[in-house]
Write an enzyme that holds these catalytic residues in place. Structure first.
Site, PDB file in Angstrom:
ATOM      1  CE  LYS A   1       2.704   9.740   5.522  1.00 17.11           C
ATOM      2  NZ  LYS A   1       2.938   9.321   4.170  1.00 17.11           N
TER       3      LYS A   1
ATOM      4  CE  LYS B   1      -5.035  11.060   7.378  1.00 17.40           C
ATOM      5  NZ  LYS B   1      -4.773  11.158   5.946  1.00 17.40           N
TER       6      LYS B   1
ATOM      7  CE  LYS C   1      -1.359   4.011  10.297  1.00 14.04           C
ATOM      8  NZ  LYS C   1      -2.042   4.609   9.144  1.00 14.04           N
TER       9      LYS C   1
HETATM   10  P1  TYM Z   1      -0.415   6.679   2.766  1.00 19.83           P
HETATM   11  O1  TYM Z   1       0.577   7.537   2.094  1.00 19.83           O
HETATM   12  O2  TYM Z   1      -0.958   7.117   4.084  1.00 19.83           O
HETATM   13  O3  TYM Z   1       0.177   5.223   2.958  1.00 19.83           O
HETATM   14  C1  TYM Z   1       0.800   4.559   1.890  1.00 19.83           C
HETATM   15  C2  TYM Z   1       0.678   3.056   2.050  1.00 19.83           C
HETATM   16  O4  TYM Z   1       1.337   2.624   3.234  1.00 19.83           O
HETATM   17  C3  TYM Z   1       0.478   1.778   3.980  1.00 19.83           C
HETATM   18  N1  TYM Z   1       0.826   1.926   5.397  1.00 19.83           N
HETATM   19  C4  TYM Z   1       1.227   0.922   6.190  1.00 19.83           C
HETATM   20  N2  TYM Z   1       1.397  -0.395   5.968  1.00 19.83           N
HETATM   21  C5  TYM Z   1       1.835  -1.160   7.003  1.00 19.83           C
HETATM   22  N3  TYM Z   1       2.099  -0.672   8.231  1.00 19.83           N
HETATM   23  C6  TYM Z   1       1.941   0.644   8.508  1.00 19.83           C
HETATM   24  N4  TYM Z   1       2.218   1.110   9.721  1.00 19.83           N
HETATM   25  C7  TYM Z   1       1.475   1.505   7.458  1.00 19.83           C
HETATM   26  N5  TYM Z   1       1.226   2.830   7.388  1.00 19.83           N
HETATM   27  C8  TYM Z   1       0.821   3.068   6.117  1.00 19.83           C
HETATM   28  C9  TYM Z   1      -0.921   2.283   3.655  1.00 19.83           C
HETATM   29  O5  TYM Z   1      -1.893   1.304   3.906  1.00 19.83           O
HETATM   30  C10 TYM Z   1      -0.786   2.590   2.180  1.00 19.83           C
HETATM   31  O6  TYM Z   1      -0.961   1.420   1.403  1.00 19.83           O
HETATM   32  N6  TYM Z   1      -4.954   6.496   0.998  1.00 19.83           N
HETATM   33  C11 TYM Z   1      -3.661   5.960   0.649  1.00 19.83           C
HETATM   34  C12 TYM Z   1      -3.079   6.593  -0.586  1.00 19.83           C
HETATM   35  C13 TYM Z   1      -3.925   6.383  -1.794  1.00 19.83           C
HETATM   36  C14 TYM Z   1      -4.220   5.128  -2.399  1.00 19.83           C
HETATM   37  C15 TYM Z   1      -5.063   5.446  -3.511  1.00 19.83           C
HETATM   38  C16 TYM Z   1      -3.875   3.813  -2.120  1.00 19.83           C
HETATM   39  C17 TYM Z   1      -4.539   7.349  -2.506  1.00 19.83           C
HETATM   40  N7  TYM Z   1      -5.233   6.776  -3.561  1.00 19.83           N
HETATM   41  C18 TYM Z   1      -5.548   4.428  -4.338  1.00 19.83           C
HETATM   42  C19 TYM Z   1      -4.363   2.821  -2.949  1.00 19.83           C
HETATM   43  C20 TYM Z   1      -5.191   3.122  -4.046  1.00 19.83           C
HETATM   44  C21 TYM Z   1      -2.757   6.084   1.879  1.00 19.83           C
HETATM   45  O7  TYM Z   1      -3.109   5.771   2.939  1.00 19.83           O
HETATM   46  O8  TYM Z   1      -1.560   6.557   1.695  1.00 19.83           O
END
Ligand code: TYM
Length: 337
Positions: free
Chosen positions: A203, A117, A200
Site C-alpha cells: 500500500k 522501512k 511485493k
Molecule cells: P500489515 O498490515 O503490513 O499486513 C497485514 C497482513 O498482510 C500480509 N501481506 C501480504 N500477503 C501477501 N501478499 C502481499 N503483497 C502482502 N502484503 C502484506 C502481511 O504478511 C500480513 O499478514 N506486522 C503485521 C501486523 C501484525 C501482526 C501481529 C501479524 C502486528 N502484530 C501479530 C501477525 C501477528 C503486518 O505486517 O501487518
C-alpha cells in the site's frame, strides 16, 4: 469422555495504516474467516504498530474503524472470534517491555522490514520501528497462540517470536506456547506489484497502479489490471522465474475464483494478454463489490462496531492478563499479595 477437543489458539493482526490491498486480503484477511471454526481466533487492528511510521491522528482513527468493519465484511464473525484494537489492551505494551530485556539490538537491526522501512522513512527512523517485531511477538505470545496466519513477508518476525518464546521459557521456565506461522503454500503468500512483479504489492508504493485496494471501484480495478506489467511473449502460463507478471495475475485469479492454476492456464490457452487481464480485473472487481457494500453498511452502525471492539478488548484482556501475570511472577515482580 471429553466431547470436543480444546481448540488451538490463533492470532493475527493487520495495521490500520491506510489502504488495505488485495495482497493483505489474499495473504492474510481472507484466511481469517476460513480458520475461525477450526481454531479459537483472536484478530487485532495493530494501531500501536501503525504509529512506527507517521500517521495523521484523524486518519488513524478512521482507518481503525474501517479495518474493524472490513474484517467483518470479509467474513470474520465477532460472535466466533475475538476482534479488538491493540491499543485497547495495555498488556501488549507491558509484555513488550519485558521481552525487550531479552532481545538483542543486533536481532532487530538485521530484520529485513526494519531495513526497508528505515530506507523508506529515512527522516523518521525511530526506536518503535526497530522494536516493531518485539511488539508483534508480545501480541502473539500473550494469547498463547499456536498458529499465526500471515503473508510470507512476516516469516522473519515469526522466527524472532519463536526465538523469544524459547529464550524466555529456557530462562524462566515454561511460560509461552511457541507459535507456528501459517503461510499459504502457493504463491498467494506474496502477491506482487502489478507495476513491477519483482516487488511485493504494498500500500505504500508510490505508484498507485502497483496495487489494488479493497475499496477501489470497478473501473479503477479493471484499469489497473489492464496496465499490469506482463512480458513480451503471449502465453498465459505459470512460471515465476520467467513470467513473474503473468504468474502473479494467475495467482490472484486463483485466489478469487478458487480455480486451480492449471485450470486457469487451460481457460486462457490461445487467448491474448488483453483478454486475460480483463478477465482477472473483472473477477476481482466483482468479488470486491459485495465486500465494499457490507463494509459501507457496517460503517453506518458505529454503535455496533464500538460494541464489537469493546467486547473484543474485554475478552482479549481476560486472556492476556493471565499470561502477563505469569510473566511478572516469573521475572520476580513483587505482587503485593
Ligand atoms: P500489515 O498490515 O503490513 O499486513 C497485514 C497482513 O498482510 C500480509 N501481506 C501480504 N500477503 C501477501 N501478499 C502481499 N503483497 C502482502 N502484503 C502484506 C502481511 O504478511 C500480513 O499478514 N506486522 C503485521 C501486523 C501484525 C501482526 C501481529 C501479524 C502486528 N502484530 C501479530 C501477525 C501477528 C503486518 O505486517 O501487518
Amino acid at each position: 469422555m471429553q466431547e470436543e477437543a480444546i481448540k488451538k489458539k490463533l492470532f493475527s493482526a493487520v495495521q490500520p495504516s491506510g489502504a488495505v490491498t488485495i495482497g493483505n486480503y489474499i495473504g492474510a484477511i481472507r484466511n481469517f474467516a476460513q480458520l475461525q471454526d477450526a481454531y479459537d481466533c483472536i484478530y487485532a487492528v495493530a494501531d500501536l504498530h501503525a504509529i512506527t511510521v507517521r500517521q495523521e491522528a484523524s486518519a488513524l482513527r478512521r482507518n481503525t474503524l474501517e479495518l474493524i468493519a472490513l474484517f467483518i465484511a470479509c467474513g470474520v464473525d465477532p460472535e466466533k472470534c475475538i476482534l479488538f484494537v491493540q491499543s485497547h489492551v495495555p498488556a501488549h505494551c507491558e509484555l513488550t517491555w519485558v521481552l525487550n530485556t531479552i532481545t538483542y539490538p543486533g536481532e532487530l537491526s538485521r530484520m529485513t522490514q526494519f531495513k526497508d522501512k528505515s530506507a523508506r522513512h529515512a527522516e523518521n527512523v525511530n526506536m518503535g520501528l526497530m522494536d516493531y517485531p518485539v511488539l508483534m511477538a508480545s501480541d502473539i505470545l500473550l494469547y498463547q497462540a499456536a498458529l499465526v496466519p500471515v503473508g510470507a513477508d512476516q516469516k522473519q518476525h515469526l522466527e524472532l517470536t519463536r526465538d523469544l518464546a524459547l529464550r524466555f521459557n529456557n530462562r524462566y521456565g515454561d511460560t509461552f506456547t511457541v507459535p507456528e506461522p501459517y503461510i499459504l503454500k502457493e504463491s498467494g503468500a506474496k502477491i506482487m506489484s502489478l507495476a513491477d512483479p519483482s516487488k511485493k504489492m504494498s500500500k505504500s508504493d508510490e505508484n498507485v497502479n502497483a496495487f489494488i485496494t479493497m475499496s477501489d471501484d470497478r473501473d479503477t480495478v479493471i484499469r489497473k489490471f489492464k496496465k499490469a506489467v506482463t512480458d513480451s511473449d503471449a502465453e498465459v502460463r505459470f512460471d515465476i522465474e520467467n513470467k513473474p507478471g503473468v504468474s502473479n495475475l494467475l495467482t490472484i485469479y486463483h485466489a478469487f475464483t478458487g480455480k486451480s492454476i492449471a485450470e486457469a492456464e487451460k481457460e486462457f490457452a490461445g487467448k491474448g494478454y488483453g483478454d486475460f487481464k480483463l478477465a482477472v480485473g473483472e473477477t476481482v472487481a466483482d468479488a470486491l463489490i459485495p465486500i465494499q457494500a457490507e463494509k459501507a453498511r457496517l460503517l453506518k452502525d458505529k454503535d455496533f462496531l464500538n460494541g464489537v471492539m469493546k467486547r473484543g478488548a474485554e475478552n482479549a484482556y481476560r486472556i492476556a492478563r493471565k499470561t502477563l501475570s505469569k510473566v511478572y511472577r516469573k521475572v520476580g515482580f513483587y505482587s503485593g499479595e
